[in-house]
Design a protein around this motif. Structure first.
Motif, PDB file in Angstrom:
ATOM      1  N   ARG A  62       5.290   3.240   1.499  1.00  0.00           N
ATOM      2  CA  ARG A  62       4.521   3.927   0.830  1.00  0.00           C
ATOM      3  C   ARG A  62       3.945   5.728   1.162  1.00  0.00           C
ATOM      4  NH1 ARG A  62       9.546   6.505  -2.285  1.00  0.00           N
ATOM      5  NH2 ARG A  62       8.859   8.220  -1.097  1.00  0.00           N
ATOM      6  N   SER A  63       4.098   5.632   2.181  1.00  0.00           N
ATOM      7  CA  SER A  63       2.358   5.616   2.884  1.00  0.00           C
ATOM      8  C   SER A  63       3.273   7.609   2.959  1.00  0.00           C
ATOM      9  CB  SER A  63       2.262   6.013   4.527  1.00  0.00           C
ATOM     10  OG  SER A  63       3.305   5.877   5.590  1.00  0.00           O
TER      11      SER A  63
ATOM     12  N   TYR B 171      -6.014   1.810   2.759  1.00  0.00           N
ATOM     13  CA  TYR B 171      -5.008   2.437   3.069  1.00  0.00           C
ATOM     14  C   TYR B 171      -5.359   3.949   2.999  1.00  0.00           C
ATOM     15  CZ  TYR B 171      -2.711  -1.824   1.694  1.00  0.00           C
ATOM     16  OH  TYR B 171      -2.117  -3.143   1.406  1.00  0.00           O
ATOM     17  N   ASP B 172      -4.678   4.200   3.829  1.00  0.00           N
ATOM     18  CA  ASP B 172      -4.932   5.891   4.325  1.00  0.00           C
ATOM     19  C   ASP B 172      -4.333   6.794   2.572  1.00  0.00           C
ATOM     20  OD1 ASP B 172      -6.530   6.007   6.421  1.00  0.00           O
ATOM     21  OD2 ASP B 172      -3.853   5.864   7.604  1.00  0.00           O
ATOM     22  N   ASN B 173      -3.328   6.445   2.206  1.00  0.00           N
ATOM     23  CA  ASN B 173      -2.770   6.656   1.543  1.00  0.00           C
ATOM     24  C   ASN B 173      -3.673   6.752  -0.500  1.00  0.00           C
ATOM     25  OD1 ASN B 173      -1.779   4.809   1.796  1.00  0.00           O
ATOM     26  ND2 ASN B 173       0.560   5.266   0.373  1.00  0.00           N
ATOM     27  N   VAL B 174      -4.796   6.117  -0.067  1.00  0.00           N
ATOM     28  CA  VAL B 174      -4.963   5.236  -1.780  1.00  0.00           C
ATOM     29  C   VAL B 174      -6.355   5.875  -1.619  1.00  0.00           C
ATOM     30  CG1 VAL B 174      -5.704   3.280  -2.888  1.00  0.00           C
ATOM     31  CG2 VAL B 174      -3.440   3.466  -1.733  1.00  0.00           C
TER      32      VAL B 174
END
Length: 83
Positions: A5-6, A32-35
């Protein structure tokens, strides 16, 4: 699910940052880029213990929160690479 779920952003707050390396997935690398991972602190003792660990962990996006803030604290030495 987080990696898949990026399109969503995830924020993890923890008082147990010393367990972080035991809990990340195998493909974590530097995160991760989304965390965003946030270490919580309450006083100078917990700030010095947790943030000395936190500053060296492979986390792309880091933040610090003081809750509950129990006393005056100084965290200036831990603020490099904190967003």
């Amino acid at each position: 699910m987080i990696k898949d779920r990026s399109n969503l952003s995830f924020l993890f707050l923890t008082k147990r940052i010393d367990r972080f390396l035991a809990c990340i997935p195998d493909d974590w690398q530097n995160g991760y880029d989304n965390v965003t991972v946030c270490s919580t602190i309450e006083n100078q003792l917990t700030a010095d213990y947790r943030l000395s660990i936190f500053k060296n962990l492979p986390i792309k996006y880091k933040c610090i929160t003081a809750q509950p803030l129990l006393e005056e604290i100084n965290i200036e030495e831990y603020l490099d690479n904190i967003r």
